[in-house]
Design a protein around this motif. Structure first.
Motif, PDB file in Angstrom:
ATOM      1  N   HIS A 152       0.880  -1.126   0.196  1.00  0.00           N
ATOM      2  CA  HIS A 152      -0.153  -0.038   0.061  1.00  0.00           C
ATOM      3  C   HIS A 152       0.892   1.259  -0.013  1.00  0.00           C
ATOM      4  CE1 HIS A 152      -4.054  -1.671   1.290  1.00  0.00           C
ATOM      5  NE2 HIS A 152      -3.357  -2.662   1.108  1.00  0.00           N
ATOM      6  N   VAL A 153       0.458   2.389  -0.787  1.00  0.00           N
ATOM      7  CA  VAL A 153       1.227   3.395  -0.840  1.00  0.00           C
ATOM      8  C   VAL A 153       0.216   4.693  -0.689  1.00  0.00           C
ATOM      9  CG1 VAL A 153       1.165   3.524  -3.532  1.00  0.00           C
ATOM     10  CG2 VAL A 153       3.095   4.853  -2.092  1.00  0.00           C
ATOM     11  N   ILE A 154       0.643   5.644  -0.075  1.00  0.00           N
ATOM     12  CA  ILE A 154       0.018   6.846  -0.025  1.00  0.00           C
ATOM     13  C   ILE A 154       0.762   7.841  -0.978  1.00  0.00           C
ATOM     14  CG2 ILE A 154      -0.697   9.041   1.228  1.00  0.00           C
ATOM     15  CD1 ILE A 154      -0.910   7.213   3.685  1.00  0.00           C
ATOM     16  N   VAL A 155       0.176   8.442  -1.837  1.00  0.00           N
ATOM     17  CA  VAL A 155       0.736   9.443  -2.644  1.00  0.00           C
ATOM     18  C   VAL A 155       0.333  10.878  -2.314  1.00  0.00           C
ATOM     19  CG1 VAL A 155       0.890  10.716  -5.093  1.00  0.00           C
ATOM     20  CG2 VAL A 155       0.725   7.992  -4.840  1.00  0.00           C
ATOM     21  N   CYS A 156       1.212  11.902  -1.798  1.00  0.00           N
ATOM     22  CA  CYS A 156       0.877  12.832  -1.227  1.00  0.00           C
ATOM     23  C   CYS A 156       1.440  13.964  -2.113  1.00  0.00           C
ATOM     24  CB  CYS A 156       1.357  13.140   0.148  1.00  0.00           C
ATOM     25  SG  CYS A 156       1.039  14.540   0.926  1.00  0.00           S
ATOM     26  N   ASP A 157       0.666  14.462  -2.881  1.00  0.00           N
ATOM     27  CA  ASP A 157       0.862  15.527  -3.764  1.00  0.00           C
ATOM     28  C   ASP A 157      -0.158  16.587  -4.020  1.00  0.00           C
ATOM     29  OD1 ASP A 157       1.678  17.292  -6.134  1.00  0.00           O
ATOM     30  OD2 ASP A 157       3.376  15.871  -6.381  1.00  0.00           O
TER      31      ASP A 157
ATOM     32  N   ALA B 156      -3.625  11.607  -1.212  1.00  0.00           N
ATOM     33  CA  ALA B 156      -3.546  12.716  -0.055  1.00  0.00           C
ATOM     34  C   ALA B 156      -3.085  13.908  -0.785  1.00  0.00           C
ATOM     35  CB  ALA B 156      -2.544  12.449   1.054  1.00  0.00           C
ATOM     36  N   LEU B 157      -3.765  15.018  -0.621  1.00  0.00           N
ATOM     37  CA  LEU B 157      -3.388  16.366  -1.312  1.00  0.00           C
ATOM     38  C   LEU B 157      -2.797  17.309  -0.596  1.00  0.00           C
ATOM     39  CD1 LEU B 157      -6.982  16.563  -3.523  1.00  0.00           C
ATOM     40  CD2 LEU B 157      -4.554  15.715  -4.280  1.00  0.00           C
ATOM     41  N   SER B 158      -2.563  16.932   0.879  1.00  0.00           N
ATOM     42  CA  SER B 158      -1.781  17.749   1.586  1.00  0.00           C
ATOM     43  C   SER B 158      -1.047  17.014   2.592  1.00  0.00           C
ATOM     44  CB  SER B 158      -2.714  18.757   2.525  1.00  0.00           C
ATOM     45  OG  SER B 158      -3.754  18.096   3.224  1.00  0.00           O
ATOM     46  N   ALA B 159      -0.310  17.567   3.685  1.00  0.00           N
ATOM     47  CA  ALA B 159       0.404  16.738   4.675  1.00  0.00           C
ATOM     48  C   ALA B 159      -0.732  16.264   5.627  1.00  0.00           C
ATOM     49  CB  ALA B 159       1.280  17.826   5.307  1.00  0.00           C
ATOM     50  N   LYS B 160      -1.698  17.129   5.904  1.00  0.00           N
ATOM     51  CA  LYS B 160      -2.958  16.658   7.024  1.00  0.00           C
ATOM     52  C   LYS B 160      -3.591  15.641   6.352  1.00  0.00           C
ATOM     53  CE  LYS B 160      -6.898  18.264   9.352  1.00  0.00           C
ATOM     54  NZ  LYS B 160      -7.273  17.005   9.666  1.00  0.00           N
ATOM     55  N   GLU B 161      -3.922  15.607   5.203  1.00  0.00           N
ATOM     56  CA  GLU B 161      -4.731  14.396   4.510  1.00  0.00           C
ATOM     57  C   GLU B 161      -3.684  13.109   4.677  1.00  0.00           C
ATOM     58  OE1 GLU B 161      -6.503  15.007   0.651  1.00  0.00           O
ATOM     59  OE2 GLU B 161      -7.135  16.580   1.025  1.00  0.00           O
ATOM     60  N   CYS B 162      -2.540  13.532   4.256  1.00  0.00           N
ATOM     61  CA  CYS B 162      -1.545  12.231   4.353  1.00  0.00           C
ATOM     62  C   CYS B 162      -1.726  11.575   5.892  1.00  0.00           C
ATOM     63  CB  CYS B 162      -0.257  12.461   3.815  1.00  0.00           C
ATOM     64  SG  CYS B 162       0.781  11.150   3.821  1.00  0.00           S
ATOM     65  N   ILE B 163      -1.495  12.415   6.680  1.00  0.00           N
ATOM     66  CA  ILE B 163      -1.394  11.860   8.257  1.00  0.00           C
ATOM     67  C   ILE B 163      -2.891  11.308   8.665  1.00  0.00           C
ATOM     68  CG2 ILE B 163      -1.180  12.965  10.573  1.00  0.00           C
ATOM     69  CD1 ILE B 163       1.467  12.381   9.184  1.00  0.00           C
ATOM     70  N   ASP B 164      -3.953  11.891   8.065  1.00  0.00           N
ATOM     71  CA  ASP B 164      -5.017  11.384   8.310  1.00  0.00           C
ATOM     72  C   ASP B 164      -5.398  10.077   7.874  1.00  0.00           C
ATOM     73  OD1 ASP B 164      -5.888  13.474   9.942  1.00  0.00           O
ATOM     74  OD2 ASP B 164      -7.180  14.529   8.312  1.00  0.00           O
ATOM     75  N   LYS B 165      -4.695   9.952   6.641  1.00  0.00           N
ATOM     76  CA  LYS B 165      -4.992   8.784   6.204  1.00  0.00           C
ATOM     77  C   LYS B 165      -4.019   7.526   6.688  1.00  0.00           C
ATOM     78  CE  LYS B 165      -6.976   8.232   2.624  1.00  0.00           C
ATOM     79  NZ  LYS B 165      -8.198   7.598   2.279  1.00  0.00           N
ATOM     80  N   LEU B 166      -2.716   7.785   6.915  1.00  0.00           N
ATOM     81  CA  LEU B 166      -1.997   7.126   7.633  1.00  0.00           C
ATOM     82  C   LEU B 166      -2.625   6.598   9.165  1.00  0.00           C
ATOM     83  CD1 LEU B 166       0.678   5.658   7.631  1.00  0.00           C
ATOM     84  CD2 LEU B 166       1.817   7.795   8.665  1.00  0.00           C
TER      85      LEU B 166
END
Length: 135
Positions: free
Chosen positions: A7-12, A35-45
């Protein structure tokens, strides 16, 4: 990593580029998350926890001190591999980004095949080091 779909999160923050990268990872056999932002990435994680094997993150997002994305991601999932994709003008931030705990730093343009190969190699190395030694 064997028998497990990585699984990979793409944060851009560029939605089109995010989709482009995710599509290439899907073709490479990955389950992808946006994830379109750092916050979205952390929330997804936070939502997906240890199921996330890797994160690719735009260099601008990774170098933002206020977000501290890499440090927080590593605290939440110590096994996650973080790959920073930076524009050439951000290459001066490489040391700081690597100090945050990034596993790889690459300057754009980078072929998707090369990126996926780098991720595969890091995940295989991680799986080998985590595997118990046979006697």
């Amino acid at each position: 990593m064997q028998n497990k779909i990585p699984h990979v999160i793409v944060c851009d923050d560029d939605a089109e580029l995010n989709s482009f990268i995710r599509n290439h990872f899907k073709l490479g056999g990955y389950e992808t998350h946006q994830a379109l932002s750092a916050k979205e990435c952390i929330d997804k994680l936070a939502e997906l926890g240890d199921t996330i094997d890797a994160i690719t993150v735009n260099g601008k997002i990774a170098s933002d001190r206020s977000a501290m994305l890499i440090l927080n991601a590593k605290r939440m999932n110590r096994n996650v591999k973080v790959f920073v994709l930076a524009d050439r003008n951000l290459s001066e931030h490489k040391t700081r980004i690597m100090d945050y705990g990034a596993d790889e730093f690459a300057v754009k343009p980078l072929s998707m095949e090369s990126l996926i190969n780098k991720v595969n190699i890091k995940l295989l190395e991680s799986a080998k080091s985590a595997a118990p030694l046979s006697s």
